[in-house]
Design an enzyme around this catalytic site. Structure first.
Site, PDB file in Angstrom:
ATOM      1  N   GLU A 160       0.834  -1.207   0.000  1.00  0.00           N
ATOM      2  CA  GLU A 160       0.000   0.000   0.000  1.00  0.00           C
ATOM      3  C   GLU A 160       0.872   1.261   0.000  1.00  0.00           C
ATOM      4  O   GLU A 160       0.758   2.120   0.895  1.00  0.00           O
ATOM      5  CB  GLU A 160      -0.959   0.000   1.186  1.00  0.00           C
ATOM      6  CG  GLU A 160      -2.000  -1.094   1.086  1.00  0.00           C
ATOM      7  CD  GLU A 160      -3.092  -1.011   2.139  1.00  0.00           C
ATOM      8  OE1 GLU A 160      -2.907  -0.321   3.152  1.00  0.00           O
ATOM      9  OE2 GLU A 160      -4.143  -1.649   1.952  1.00  0.00           O
ATOM     10  N   GLU A 318      -6.344  -7.853  -0.815  1.00  0.00           N
ATOM     11  CA  GLU A 318      -6.744  -7.889   0.593  1.00  0.00           C
ATOM     12  C   GLU A 318      -8.184  -7.445   0.710  1.00  0.00           C
ATOM     13  O   GLU A 318      -8.578  -6.439   0.114  1.00  0.00           O
ATOM     14  CB  GLU A 318      -5.932  -6.889   1.426  1.00  0.00           C
ATOM     15  CG  GLU A 318      -4.508  -7.232   1.686  1.00  0.00           C
ATOM     16  CD  GLU A 318      -3.857  -6.127   2.534  1.00  0.00           C
ATOM     17  OE1 GLU A 318      -4.570  -5.455   3.301  1.00  0.00           O
ATOM     18  OE2 GLU A 318      -2.650  -5.941   2.392  1.00  0.00           O
TER      19      GLU A 318
HETATM   20  C1  GLA Z   1      -4.178  -2.732   4.869  1.00  0.00           C
HETATM   21  C2  GLA Z   1      -2.800  -3.306   5.017  1.00  0.00           C
HETATM   22  C3  GLA Z   1      -2.770  -4.544   5.855  1.00  0.00           C
HETATM   23  C4  GLA Z   1      -3.635  -4.398   7.069  1.00  0.00           C
HETATM   24  C5  GLA Z   1      -5.025  -4.016   6.652  1.00  0.00           C
HETATM   25  C6  GLA Z   1      -5.986  -3.880   7.821  1.00  0.00           C
HETATM   26  O1  GLA Z   1      -4.859  -3.267   3.812  1.00  0.00           O
HETATM   27  O2  GLA Z   1      -2.193  -3.568   3.781  1.00  0.00           O
HETATM   28  O3  GLA Z   1      -1.441  -4.804   6.194  1.00  0.00           O
HETATM   29  O4  GLA Z   1      -3.103  -3.409   7.882  1.00  0.00           O
HETATM   30  O5  GLA Z   1      -4.990  -2.791   5.984  1.00  0.00           O
HETATM   31  O6  GLA Z   1      -7.286  -3.652   7.389  1.00  0.00           O
END
Ligand code: GLA
Length: 678
Positions: A160, A318
């Site tokens: 991210e 994710e």
């Molecule tokens: C993001 C991050 C993860 C985790 C999630 C929690 O997507 O990439 O590592 O912290 O949020 O929702």
């Protein structure tokens, strides 16, 4: 559909034979005895791939230049033996403590000039040369050590990017920003012109005088703010490309991904600009507990992700199996909701569904975030739903590489336009840049119409209906493309707050909505912002909230007029016929924010006018999307309602294994994916 071609000229492979199913796997948080159980349970759930090592820099490089790969060797071997592919992450999202201790200067600096401290993640300045050197060293070590390992099917660059280190105001960033400006503008005079620095007498005489928009206790120049947003996206992209290229030098034929956060936007980076550089486009998506229309928001994000490149499948890297831990109230998912959510992503073009994370942590910042394997273990709703999803995705393997049936509707959205709306003072300060995109998408979603949510420079050819919803910034190229589409026969619907500024953030003078004025045959002399409790009526019975405008319909017919308030009798919605004969299109202007019911009525009208039809006849609560490809035509039907629904369709349901002949019966909350009869 293939992924892009690798530097060696080979078509890059999708990381799994069927659809990808799995999540972030963080074995370093657990004693080794647990790993064997992990792999066994992954097999039980039907997991095909896991992302390993996202936050493991500290466990891999235990001191400066001192590596410990033993544990990762063993984990990857175990996964490989278990038939589970590895999406191997570069661990650069989380620098180790020793690096922060040795080089505090890599930490980002806030707008007020304070350097952040160790202890978070993405604790690095995107322009930091010291950070870059350390990051590339561990990346190269990983590439050399694991590039040939048969389990490693994809590289996952960092995590991210921008989600924590989007804007850094330090001196190194400032110098980098000045180089970026020099390249963009060439002369200080051009920069002064673009930003309108004559205002407040802020002319620069040398690029060396320019600073990032650090806190001045006053309103910064909006052009400067927008360019700093753009620069910051480019600085992060430079970092991504440096990691990607280091990986490619060693393993040119392994696809590279990084996880985007394409939601309601604007993004932390300009995702449209990033997409061409990412082999497997991947998104992280989390619903907001407080969002009453979260199913539609999920669909919106999927349509937005697909819109980055409609020719390729993408991946939901994710999402959550149940509650997250970072909202004010963290709502758990009801039984079956996980399956419906995941299938919404797949219906909208994802070739897989992955989660954060595999096993719920008992310690650390995310100890109360749901996971595929919850704290309570396998005798749980989450585990049952995870296994059910694994079974379903296994049964859908043949869909891999099919694409969403070409939508007839495009909705334009742009991260840069969003940043522009958010830069400096505006007529309204509580309107999210993408609120209108979301509202028009919702009206279409409720009518069973799938839309591509695309950046303004995406090809618009072939769409029957194009919605331009509060696209605050539009450059000449975007305006010309929208106009050309209308002249080629599309119905174009432009709303208030579109085309107001050009790419330098300067207002297009001569009447709003500057970029689209000519196409629409209208000009707006003034905005009339409504207060929260205010509403206006239109003379056709529709109602407006939040926003209205003083419109002159110079060369357009009036569809509806304001019926009360200071604008009484003035046009509110207009339509102009564009082109002639078979290719005749139309350009509608909607100067007000319509309430939900009125927007629904307008949507009915424009669907009829443009000849756009739903995927299947809709019932309330039904989400229906079709994917098509060489293996067939697949109808996804997702029942978000508590009622049994009947859908006219015939084919083999890959979820239940049974056939539908003429009518598909969907249980409350049920899902089906029909391989439709030819
Ligand atoms: C993001 C991050 C993860 C985790 C999630 C929690 O997507 O990439 O590592 O912290 O949020 O929702």
């Amino acid at each position: 559909m293939p992924l892009p071609v690798s530097p060696t000229g080979r078509s890059l492979p999708w990381p799994t034979p069927g659809l990808a199913f799995g999540g972030d796997y963080n074995p370093e948080q657990w004693p080794e005895e647990v790993w064997a159980e992990d792999v066994r349970l992954m097999q039980e759930a039907g997991v095909t791939i896991v992302t390993v090592g996202v936050f493991s820099w500290g466990a891999l490089e235990v001191a400066d230049g001192e590596f410990d790969f033993g544990w990762l060797d063993r984990v990857i071997a175990l996964l490989h033996e278990g038939g589970i592919a590895v999406d191997l992450a570069t661990p650069t999202a989380s620098p180790p403590i020793w690096l922060h201790q040795a080089h505090r200067e890599i930490l980002p600096v806030s707008r007020t000039g304070e350097r952040y401290w160790q202890g978070g993640r993405l604790g690095w300045c995107p322009s930091s040369a010291v950070f870059r050197a350390h990051a590339l060293r561990i990346v190269r070590e990983l590439a050399r050590r694991y590039g040939e390992h048969p389990a490693v099917r994809m590289w996952h660059v960092s995590n991210e990017l921008g989600g924590g280190n989007r804007l850094c105001y330090c001196d190194e960033s400032a110098a980098h920003f000045r180089r970026w400006l020099d390249e963009r503008y060439g002369t200080v005079a051009a920069l002064n012109e673009a930003w309108g620095t004559a205002f407040w007498g802020h002319q620069y005489t040398d690029f060396a005088q320019v600073l990032p928009p650090r806190d001045s206790e006053s309103t910064p120049n909006p052009g400067l703010v927008l360019d700093f947003d753009r620069f910051s996206s480019d600085a992060l992209l430079e970092h991504y490309l440096a990691e990607r290229d280091a990986l490619r030098e060693v393993t040119p034929d392994i696809p590279v991904t990084t996880n985007f956060m394409v939601a309601q936007g604007p993004g932390v980076v300009d995702y449209a600009g990033w997409a061409p550089h990412v082999d497997v486009l991947a998104n992280d998506h989390y619903s907001l507990s407080v969002d009453p229309n979260r199913e539609q928001e999920l669909a919106f994000s999927g349509d937005r992700m697909r819109g980055l490149d409609v020719t390729r499948p993408w991946l939901v890297m994710e999402h959550s199996t149940s509650a997250v831990n970072w909202q004010s109230r963290n709502r758990s998912k009801a039984p079956g909701e996980l399956v419906r959510n995941s299938l919404t992503h797949v219906a909208r073009g994802a070739d897989g569904a992955m989660f954060f994370q595999w096993r719920a942590s008992t310690a650390g910042a995310e100890q109360f975030h749901s996971a595929m394997l919850p704290h309570a273990g396998t005798r749980t709703k989450v585990w049952r739903d995870v296994c059910e999803l694994g079974r379903i995705l296994g049964a859908l393997a043949e869909l891999r590489g099919t694409l969403v049936e070409r939508p007839q509707v495009a909705i334009l959205i742009d991260d840069q336009a969003g940043w522009s709306w958010n830069s400096g003072q505006k007529p309204h300060h509580d309107l999210a840049p993408s609120h209108a995109a979301r509202e028009y998408h919702r009206a279409l979603w409720e009518r069973g119409v799938t839309a591509d949510v695309v950046p303004p420079h995406a090809p618009l050819h072939g769409y029957r209906l194009i919605v331009v919803p509060a696209l605050f910034l539009a450059d000449d190229r975007a305006a010309a493309a929208v106009s050309a589409a209308a002249h080629a026969g599309a119905t174009v619907v432009v709303t208030y707050l579109s085309g107001i500024v050009d790419e330098t953030d300067r207002v297009r003078a001569g009447g709003y909505p500057g970029a689209f004025r000519e196409l629409l045959g209208v000009f707006v002399e003034e905005f009339f912002v409504l207060l929260d409790e205010e509403q206006l009526s239109l003379d056709n019975g529709w109602r407006a909230t939040t926003w209205s405008e003083w419109v002159h319909a110079d060369a357009a017919e009036v569809v509806a007029r304001y019926a009360d308030g200071p604008l009484k009798g003035h046009p509110a919605i207009t339509r102009r016929a564009v082109g002639e004969g078979d290719g005749a299109g139309a350009a509608w202007y909607v100067s007000a924010r319509l309430d939900h019911r009125s927007l629904g009525a307008l949507t009915d009208d424009i669907l009829i006018a443009s000849g756009v039809r739903p995927t299947v006849p809709v019932a309330a609560g039904l989400e229906a999307v079709r994917r098509v490809g060489e293996t067939g035509s697949y109808l996804f039907a997702i029942n978000h309602s508590g009622e049994e629904l009947r859908v006219p369709a015939s084919g083999q349901d890959l979820v239940s294994g049974s056939r539908a002949d003429g009518t598909l019966v969907l249980a409350p909350g049920g899902v089906a994916v029909l391989r439709e009869d030819a």
